[in-house]
Structure formats: C-alpha cells, structure tokens
Enzyme design. Structure first.
Site, short mmCIF file in Angstrom:
data_model
loop_
_atom_site.label_atom_id
_atom_site.label_comp_id
_atom_site.label_asym_id
_atom_site.label_seq_id
_atom_site.Cartn_x
_atom_site.Cartn_y
_atom_site.Cartn_z
N LYS A 170 62.36 45.10 112.92
CA LYS A 170 61.13 45.70 112.77
C LYS A 170 60.54 45.40 111.58
O LYS A 170 59.19 45.13 111.35
CB LYS A 170 61.59 47.43 112.80
N LYS A 238 56.40 50.49 101.42
CA LYS A 238 57.74 50.71 101.90
C LYS A 238 58.16 49.68 102.54
O LYS A 238 59.36 49.06 102.53
CB LYS A 238 57.85 52.04 102.63
P1 NAD Z 1 53.47 60.27 108.46
O1 NAD Z 1 53.18 60.48 106.96
O2 NAD Z 1 51.99 60.34 108.96
O3 NAD Z 1 54.22 61.39 108.98
C1 NAD Z 1 55.48 61.89 108.53
C2 NAD Z 1 55.48 63.26 108.82
O4 NAD Z 1 56.86 63.66 108.50
C3 NAD Z 1 54.67 64.41 108.23
O5 NAD Z 1 53.89 65.37 109.26
C4 NAD Z 1 55.54 64.92 107.22
O6 NAD Z 1 55.11 66.33 107.05
C5 NAD Z 1 56.78 65.02 107.79
N1 NAD Z 1 57.67 65.24 107.01
C6 NAD Z 1 57.77 64.62 105.78
N2 NAD Z 1 59.06 64.97 105.04
C7 NAD Z 1 59.42 65.83 105.81
C8 NAD Z 1 60.79 66.60 105.79
N3 NAD Z 1 61.60 66.53 104.46
N4 NAD Z 1 61.18 67.45 106.77
C9 NAD Z 1 60.30 67.61 107.83
N5 NAD Z 1 59.14 66.83 108.02
C10 NAD Z 1 58.78 66.21 107.09
O7 NAD Z 1 53.88 58.84 108.88
P2 NAD Z 1 53.72 58.25 109.98
O8 NAD Z 1 52.83 57.41 110.17
O9 NAD Z 1 53.86 59.22 111.32
O10 NAD Z 1 55.18 57.41 110.25
C11 NAD Z 1 56.50 57.91 110.38
C12 NAD Z 1 57.64 56.71 110.31
O11 NAD Z 1 57.12 55.87 111.34
C13 NAD Z 1 57.54 56.09 109.04
O12 NAD Z 1 58.75 55.68 108.80
C14 NAD Z 1 56.66 54.78 109.35
O13 NAD Z 1 57.01 53.53 108.90
C15 NAD Z 1 57.04 54.51 110.90
N6 NAD Z 1 55.96 54.00 111.72
C16 NAD Z 1 54.64 54.29 111.62
C17 NAD Z 1 53.67 53.57 112.50
C18 NAD Z 1 52.21 54.03 112.47
O14 NAD Z 1 51.45 53.30 112.86
N7 NAD Z 1 51.97 55.27 111.61
C19 NAD Z 1 54.04 52.59 113.29
C20 NAD Z 1 55.63 52.17 113.30
C21 NAD Z 1 56.24 52.93 112.59
#
Ligand code: NAD
Length: 305
Positions: A170, A238
């Site tokens: 990844k 990150k």
């Molecule tokens: P984001 O920041 O949009 O969402 C994260 C969510 O987690 C938020 O709703 C936040 O309120 C919640 N959160 C944070 N801390 C928390 C806690 N302690 N308890 C409960 N909820 C909590 O992030 P995202 O874009 O959804 O990405 C999430 C993960 O997936 C990351 O690791 C990212 O690298 C990975 N990812 C994202 C994408 C993308 O296109 N956005 C694609 C592949 C992988």
C-alpha cells in the site's frame, strides 16, 4: 457476521455504506457523530465508544487518519480491545505502518482476537461505487472468513501474504501515485506554457505512453480547479513518511520519493494539512503565476472515473 466500523471520514463513510448496501449488520462510530448521519439513516446502529461498538460486533474495522488515532481507538480504556470478545477480529483498513499493526495485533492475539489488514487504493470515487482495490495481509482463515465483507467494499481483492505485507505494498503504490501527481503537474504546466490547449493535452496524454491512473483522475481535479480528490495533504505526508521508513529499513535509496516528500511538505506548510493533496501542483501554478484550468471537467470525479 456483525461488523463494526470506526472512522467515517472521506473514505470510511463509503466503505461502511457498501457493507450496509450488501446487507451486513453494521455498527458505526466516529469522534464526530455528524459523520454517521447518512449511515444511521441507511440502517446502521451507533456505538457510543469503540468499546461499546466492539461489544456489539464480531469484527471491527478501523479506517483512521494516523497511527496515533488507531492506537487510541484500539488500546484506550474505552477502546476496541476492551470490548471485542475472544474469537473476534480487528480489520485495519487505515494506511498504517506495518510494525505498528503487528504490535497492536500481538496485543489483540493475547486476548484471542485475530487481526487482518486491508488497506485500499483507487480513491474515494471508487470506494463510493464499491470498486476500490483491497490489499490484504493476514492469515488465510481470517482472510477467507472476511472475503465476503471485503468484496462488498471493494473490487479486486489481493491477499498479499502475512500481516504487514499489505501495508508495505500500500505504501509502495501511494509512493508511486505521489510521484506521478507531481510529474503530471509539471507535464500540464509545460503544455500550458507551450501554448497548447489543456483539455486537448489532457486527452492526448491519457492516450499516450505517459499516461497514469493519477493523470486520468487527479489531473481532472487540477484542471477543474477544485483539487478535490477526497484525500488530504496530511494523509499524503503521513504515507510518504512511511515510504521513507521503508527505504531506510530495506536499504533502498528513494531519491525521487525523497524529493517528492519535501515538495509535499512544502505544500502542506503553504496550504494546510486539510487541503486536498492535488494542491501540491498549485505550488507550481503560484510560482509561475499560471493557472492550469480547462473547461469540461466536472467539479468532482464521477464513480466511473
Ligand atoms: P479522514 O480524515 O477523512 O477521516 C478520518 C475519520 O476518522 C474522521 O471522520 C475522524 O473524525 C475520525 N477519527 C479520527 N480520530 C478518531 C478517533 N480517535 N475515534 C474515532 N474516530 C476518529 O480520512 P480518510 O480520507 O477517510 O482516510 C482514512 C484512512 O484511510 C487513512 O489512513 C488514509 O491514509 C486511508 N486512505 C484514504 C484514502 C482516501 O482516498 N481518502 C484512500 C486510501 C486510504
């Protein structure tokens, strides 16, 4: 299988929605309950804490923005491991460090909880249509047991090997994507300053040997000026940090990725960590006083892009 889903952000809300759509029983939790509204309306239940959610679930998925958030959600006093029964499974769908996942998996195993990692790749528009690619690491039995859920959320599913292997691939594929994004920005800027039509240049590159998935998708949100790919500069930094760590650990010089990591660090300092990652290209636009805009590109990518 009763599923719990923690982290309903730009990515997680779509993955949880796919589970619901495919008939799974889903309990959800997020720091911000407002992020769960659509899912609750679609039939999900609310868990007041990761622990409460885990008590009501056989398997708990996390999709969180940082290793620190994952640790807090898993090991805190109101965390998942305080609630998940022996025989349950933790499925880590965040992009996380392989050693951190293995450390938490050992804590989980000590209380009879199995771990799978299942990071995804392809962008939020593919998550919305249930077509995102899923990369899985972990034992075969847990993989097979969760395949229906993984297929509900994703398109192609790759079992990469033991726990940690999916995190490595990844990070590798994201490293490539970030390099491609900076390269696509330089390419579009050359076309613009060379006096070419940008929409026509986009189409020509897409049909050429210089094409990439990132050009096909992210160049569109640069040209439409929204930069909205549903993925932030914080998350990009990150993941480039993880790539940097892999290079050090495996003894591989990452000259391009090292340069690109610094370009992203500068973009984050300039536009903020919450800005969308394609804004990395805006640095070039600002430096040259030349905007990369073209008509005919919708503000947000469609589910078919
Ligand atoms: P984001 O920041 O949009 O969402 C994260 C969510 O987690 C938020 O709703 C936040 O309120 C919640 N959160 C944070 N801390 C928390 C806690 N302690 N308890 C409960 N909820 C909590 O992030 P995202 O874009 O959804 O990405 C999430 C993960 O997936 C990351 O690791 C990212 O690298 C990975 N990812 C994202 C994408 C993308 O296109 N956005 C694609 C592949 C992988």
């Amino acid at each position: 299988m009763r599923m719990g889903f923690i982290g309903l952000g730009n990515l997680g809300k779509h993955l949880a929605a796919s589970l619901l759509r495919e008939g799974f029983t889903v309990t959800v939790h997020d720091l911000d309950k407002a992020n769960a509204e659509d899912l609750l309306a679609a039939g999900a239940s609310w868990g007041d804490s990761p622990k409460a959610l885990a008590v009501a679930s056989d398997s708990v998925i996390t999709c969180l923005p940082s290793p620190r958030a994952v640790d807090a959600v898993m090991t805190g006093p109101e965390g998942v491991l305080a609630g998940l029964a022996s025989g349950g499974t933790w499925v880590e769908m965040s992009t996380n460090d392989q050693h951190e996942i293995q450390r938490l998996a050992e804590l989980a195993a000590a209380q009879g909880v199995a771990t799978l990692e299942a990071p995804v790749t392809g962008g939020v528009h593919r998550a919305a249509s249930g077509e995102i690619t899923v990369l899985v690491g972990g034992e075969e039995a847990a993989y097979q047991a969760h395949l229906p859920a993984l297929q509900a959320m994703g398109g192609e599913v790759f079992h990469m090997g033991p726990l940690g292997s999916a995190s490595v691939i990844k990070v590798i594929t994201n490293m490539l994507a970030f390099i491609h994004l900076v390269a696509a920005g330089e390419a579009l800027m050359l076309a613009k300053r060379g006096g070419l039509d940008l929409a026509q240049s986009f189409a020509a590159i897409r049909a050429s040997s210089g094409n990439s998935f990132v050009h096909e998708t992210e160049s569109q949100v640069i040209l439409n000026g929204s930069y909205n790919i549903g993925f932030t500069l914080d998350l990009a930094c990150k993941d480039l940090g993880f790539a940097h760590d892999l290079g050090r650990e495996f003894g591989v010089p990452l000259e391009l990725a090292g340069m690109v990591e610094q370009i992203f660090a500068r973009a984050r300092a300039q536009y903020g960590g919450d800005a969308w990652s394609p804004k990395v290209v805006k640095q070039l636009e600002d430096a040259l006083g030349t905007e990369l805009r073209a008509a005919g590109f919708p503000a947000v990518l469609s589910e078919n892009d």
